[in-house]
Design a protein around this motif. Structure first.
Motif, PDB file in Angstrom:
ATOM      1  N   VAL A  88     -23.436  24.763 -29.563  1.00 37.75           N
ATOM      2  CA  VAL A  88     -24.625  24.189 -30.186  1.00 37.75           C
ATOM      3  C   VAL A  88     -25.198  23.198 -29.187  1.00 37.75           C
ATOM      4  O   VAL A  88     -24.484  22.318 -28.696  1.00 37.75           O
ATOM      5  CB  VAL A  88     -24.288  23.478 -31.516  1.00 37.75           C
ATOM      6  N   VAL A  89     -26.481  23.380 -28.881  1.00 39.13           N
ATOM      7  CA  VAL A  89     -27.149  22.492 -27.942  1.00 39.13           C
ATOM      8  C   VAL A  89     -28.377  21.894 -28.604  1.00 39.13           C
ATOM      9  O   VAL A  89     -28.982  22.492 -29.496  1.00 39.13           O
ATOM     10  CB  VAL A  89     -27.549  23.215 -26.632  1.00 39.13           C
ATOM     11  N   ARG A  90     -28.715  20.719 -28.138  1.00 40.41           N
ATOM     12  CA  ARG A  90     -29.924  20.040 -28.587  1.00 40.41           C
ATOM     13  C   ARG A  90     -31.018  20.333 -27.570  1.00 40.41           C
ATOM     14  O   ARG A  90     -30.816  20.191 -26.360  1.00 40.41           O
ATOM     15  CB  ARG A  90     -29.645  18.545 -28.659  1.00 40.41           C
ATOM     16  N   VAL A  91     -32.164  20.745 -28.062  1.00 44.51           N
ATOM     17  CA  VAL A  91     -33.286  21.102 -27.201  1.00 44.51           C
ATOM     18  C   VAL A  91     -33.994  19.827 -26.744  1.00 44.51           C
ATOM     19  O   VAL A  91     -34.244  18.929 -27.539  1.00 44.51           O
ATOM     20  CB  VAL A  91     -34.260  22.037 -27.945  1.00 44.51           C
ATOM     21  N   GLY A  92     -34.305  19.776 -25.465  1.00 36.42           N
ATOM     22  CA  GLY A  92     -35.012  18.629 -24.904  1.00 36.42           C
ATOM     23  C   GLY A  92     -36.441  18.981 -24.562  1.00 36.42           C
ATOM     24  O   GLY A  92     -37.013  19.942 -25.075  1.00 36.42           O
ATOM     25  N   GLY A  93     -37.016  18.208 -23.674  1.00 36.47           N
ATOM     26  CA  GLY A  93     -38.368  18.463 -23.199  1.00 36.47           C
ATOM     27  C   GLY A  93     -39.410  18.288 -24.284  1.00 36.47           C
ATOM     28  O   GLY A  93     -39.192  17.607 -25.286  1.00 36.47           O
ATOM     29  N   ALA A  94     -40.555  18.935 -24.085  1.00 31.05           N
ATOM     30  CA  ALA A  94     -41.670  18.804 -25.025  1.00 31.05           C
ATOM     31  C   ALA A  94     -41.306  19.335 -26.409  1.00 31.05           C
ATOM     32  O   ALA A  94     -41.692  18.745 -27.425  1.00 31.05           O
ATOM     33  CB  ALA A  94     -42.899  19.534 -24.483  1.00 31.05           C
ATOM     34  N   GLU A  95     -40.543  20.434 -26.459  1.00 24.74           N
ATOM     35  CA  GLU A  95     -40.150  20.978 -27.770  1.00 24.74           C
ATOM     36  C   GLU A  95     -39.255  20.002 -28.523  1.00 24.74           C
ATOM     37  O   GLU A  95     -39.417  19.796 -29.723  1.00 24.74           O
ATOM     38  CB  GLU A  95     -39.432  22.315 -27.608  1.00 24.74           C
ATOM     39  N   GLY A  96     -38.306  19.415 -27.815  1.00 26.83           N
ATOM     40  CA  GLY A  96     -37.423  18.448 -28.453  1.00 26.83           C
ATOM     41  C   GLY A  96     -38.149  17.197 -28.900  1.00 26.83           C
ATOM     42  O   GLY A  96     -37.809  16.609 -29.930  1.00 26.83           O
ATOM     43  N   ALA A  97     -39.160  16.784 -28.133  1.00 27.78           N
ATOM     44  CA  ALA A  97     -39.945  15.606 -28.510  1.00 27.78           C
ATOM     45  C   ALA A  97     -40.801  15.889 -29.741  1.00 27.78           C
ATOM     46  O   ALA A  97     -40.914  15.054 -30.642  1.00 27.78           O
ATOM     47  CB  ALA A  97     -40.816  15.158 -27.344  1.00 27.78           C
ATOM     48  N   ALA A  98     -41.402  17.069 -29.795  1.00 30.88           N
ATOM     49  CA  ALA A  98     -42.283  17.413 -30.916  1.00 30.88           C
ATOM     50  C   ALA A  98     -41.507  17.739 -32.190  1.00 30.88           C
ATOM     51  O   ALA A  98     -42.018  17.542 -33.297  1.00 30.88           O
ATOM     52  CB  ALA A  98     -43.173  18.595 -30.529  1.00 30.88           C
ATOM     53  N   PHE A  99     -40.278  18.228 -32.010  1.00 30.27           N
ATOM     54  CA  PHE A  99     -39.443  18.638 -33.147  1.00 30.27           C
ATOM     55  C   PHE A  99     -38.060  18.001 -32.988  1.00 30.27           C
ATOM     56  O   PHE A  99     -37.100  18.668 -32.616  1.00 30.27           O
ATOM     57  CB  PHE A  99     -39.363  20.177 -33.218  1.00 30.27           C
ATOM     58  N   PRO A 100     -37.961  16.689 -33.267  1.00 34.67           N
ATOM     59  CA  PRO A 100     -36.696  15.981 -33.053  1.00 34.67           C
ATOM     60  C   PRO A 100     -35.544  16.643 -33.813  1.00 34.67           C
ATOM     61  O   PRO A 100     -35.699  17.035 -34.970  1.00 34.67           O
ATOM     62  CB  PRO A 100     -36.969  14.584 -33.619  1.00 34.67           C
ATOM     63  N   GLY A 101     -34.423  16.793 -33.113  1.00 31.01           N
ATOM     64  CA  GLY A 101     -33.258  17.420 -33.727  1.00 31.01           C
ATOM     65  C   GLY A 101     -33.218  18.929 -33.561  1.00 31.01           C
ATOM     66  O   GLY A 101     -32.271  19.571 -34.012  1.00 31.01           O
ATOM     67  N   PHE A 102     -34.217  19.514 -32.913  1.00 33.64           N
ATOM     68  CA  PHE A 102     -34.269  20.951 -32.659  1.00 33.64           C
ATOM     69  C   PHE A 102     -32.998  21.341 -31.906  1.00 33.64           C
ATOM     70  O   PHE A 102     -32.680  20.779 -30.870  1.00 33.64           O
ATOM     71  CB  PHE A 102     -35.525  21.249 -31.845  1.00 33.64           C
ATOM     72  N   CYS A 103     -32.261  22.296 -32.454  1.00 38.56           N
ATOM     73  CA  CYS A 103     -31.009  22.764 -31.844  1.00 38.56           C
ATOM     74  C   CYS A 103     -31.055  24.269 -31.622  1.00 38.56           C
ATOM     75  O   CYS A 103     -31.843  24.974 -32.246  1.00 38.56           O
ATOM     76  CB  CYS A 103     -29.813  22.441 -32.742  1.00 38.56           C
ATOM     77  N   ARG A 104     -30.185  24.726 -30.737  1.00 38.50           N
ATOM     78  CA  ARG A 104     -29.948  26.160 -30.550  1.00 38.50           C
ATOM     79  C   ARG A 104     -28.457  26.410 -30.694  1.00 38.50           C
ATOM     80  O   ARG A 104     -27.642  25.613 -30.234  1.00 38.50           O
ATOM     81  CB  ARG A 104     -30.374  26.628 -29.162  1.00 38.50           C
ATOM     82  N   VAL A 105     -28.138  27.531 -31.305  1.00 34.80           N
ATOM     83  CA  VAL A 105     -26.766  28.015 -31.358  1.00 34.80           C
ATOM     84  C   VAL A 105     -26.731  29.221 -30.424  1.00 34.80           C
ATOM     85  O   VAL A 105     -27.460  30.193 -30.637  1.00 34.80           O
ATOM     86  CB  VAL A 105     -26.353  28.406 -32.790  1.00 34.80           C
ATOM     87  N   VAL A 106     -25.899  29.140 -29.384  1.00 32.06           N
ATOM     88  CA  VAL A 106     -25.889  30.145 -28.320  1.00 32.06           C
ATOM     89  C   VAL A 106     -24.537  30.847 -28.296  1.00 32.06           C
ATOM     90  O   VAL A 106     -23.487  30.192 -28.219  1.00 32.06           O
ATOM     91  CB  VAL A 106     -26.151  29.484 -26.941  1.00 32.06           C
ATOM     92  N   TRP A 107     -24.563  32.174 -28.369  1.00 34.30           N
ATOM     93  CA  TRP A 107     -23.348  32.971 -28.190  1.00 34.30           C
ATOM     94  C   TRP A 107     -23.024  32.950 -26.706  1.00 34.30           C
ATOM     95  O   TRP A 107     -23.900  33.177 -25.873  1.00 34.30           O
ATOM     96  CB  TRP A 107     -23.576  34.394 -28.698  1.00 34.30           C
ATOM     97  N   LYS A 108     -21.778  32.654 -26.337  1.00 28.09           N
ATOM     98  CA  LYS A 108     -21.441  32.499 -24.921  1.00 28.09           C
ATOM     99  C   LYS A 108     -21.464  33.815 -24.151  1.00 28.09           C
ATOM    100  O   LYS A 108     -22.011  33.878 -23.044  1.00 28.09           O
ATOM    101  CB  LYS A 108     -20.072  31.829 -24.762  1.00 28.09           C
ATOM    102  N   ARG A 109     -20.866  34.844 -24.702  1.00 28.64           N
ATOM    103  CA  ARG A 109     -20.844  36.138 -24.012  1.00 28.64           C
ATOM    104  C   ARG A 109     -22.253  36.726 -24.023  1.00 28.64           C
ATOM    105  O   ARG A 109     -22.979  36.613 -25.003  1.00 28.64           O
ATOM    106  CB  ARG A 109     -19.866  37.079 -24.734  1.00 28.64           C
ATOM    107  N   HIS A 110     -22.646  37.344 -22.926  1.00 31.27           N
ATOM    108  CA  HIS A 110     -23.999  37.886 -22.848  1.00 31.27           C
ATOM    109  C   HIS A 110     -24.118  39.150 -23.689  1.00 31.27           C
ATOM    110  O   HIS A 110     -23.620  40.214 -23.314  1.00 31.27           O
ATOM    111  CB  HIS A 110     -24.402  38.189 -21.401  1.00 31.27           C
ATOM    112  N   VAL A 111     -24.747  38.990 -24.838  1.00 32.78           N
ATOM    113  CA  VAL A 111     -25.162  40.099 -25.688  1.00 32.78           C
ATOM    114  C   VAL A 111     -26.588  39.782 -26.117  1.00 32.78           C
ATOM    115  O   VAL A 111     -27.014  38.622 -26.078  1.00 32.78           O
ATOM    116  CB  VAL A 111     -24.244  40.308 -26.917  1.00 32.78           C
ATOM    117  N   THR A 112     -27.314  40.796 -26.539  1.00 38.52           N
ATOM    118  CA  THR A 112     -28.719  40.555 -26.888  1.00 38.52           C
ATOM    119  C   THR A 112     -29.006  40.593 -28.383  1.00 38.52           C
ATOM    120  O   THR A 112     -30.003  40.035 -28.812  1.00 38.52           O
ATOM    121  CB  THR A 112     -29.633  41.572 -26.171  1.00 38.52           C
ATOM    122  N   GLU A 113     -28.150  41.239 -29.151  1.00 39.72           N
ATOM    123  CA  GLU A 113     -28.447  41.412 -30.575  1.00 39.72           C
ATOM    124  C   GLU A 113     -27.259  41.010 -31.443  1.00 39.72           C
ATOM    125  O   GLU A 113     -26.107  41.151 -31.032  1.00 39.72           O
ATOM    126  CB  GLU A 113     -28.797  42.873 -30.876  1.00 39.72           C
TER     127      GLU A 113
END
Length: 141
Positions: A23-48
């Motif tokens: 789980v990561v917290r999004v930074g930059g302009a998106e994080g500033a406009a939407f405080p607390g915006f997070c992403r949940v990322v699967w570690k192994r490279h899969v697309t679906e």
């Protein structure tokens, strides 16, 4: 395969991880406009999502649920948007986006053109997001 942005970096400020996802917290302009915006990322490279087995899918969706609960508890937004697109970054990940009725894009998706300037909002402490996430994970057990 071209270099994958989410295989080569965390994709934001790392809040939590286990053996298979983070789980990561999004930074930059998106994080500033939407405080607390997070992403949940699967570690192994899969697309679906359908690339995962049943246990992996359950685990990933449990983590998405805990991230949603953490953002709601910490920020009290009017709405949460959950999205798993992968059109720009074809690596399985979920966006957990807090939304407010007066945010710059509401009711449109955050990737649409803004409808108004983004209001200033306080940024939550990462420790508060992490504590709420840990509580949500514990509650599911």
């Amino acid at each position: 395969m071209d270099a994958c942005e989410l295989c080569g970096s965390a994709g934001g400020e790392l809040l939590w991880q286990d053996e298979v996802c983070r789980v990561v917290r999004v930074g930059g302009a998106e994080g500033a406009a939407f405080p607390g915006f997070c992403r949940v990322v699967w570690k192994r490279h899969v697309t679906e999502l359908s690339d995962l087995n049943a246990a992996e899918r359950r685990h990933l969706l449990d983590i998405v649920h805990a991230a949603e609960c953490a953002v709601r508890a910490t920020l009290r937004p009017d709405k949460i948007n959950l999205a798993s697109l992968g059109n720009v970054v074809p690596h399985l990940h979920w966006h957990v986006v807090p939304r407010w009725r007066d945010d710059s894009h509401f009711p449109a998706p955050i990737w649409a053109p803004p409808a108004r300037p983004a209001p200033a909002r306080a940024q939550p402490e990462s420790a508060a997001l992490l504590a709420a996430f840990a509580a949500a994970l514990k509650a599911r057990a």
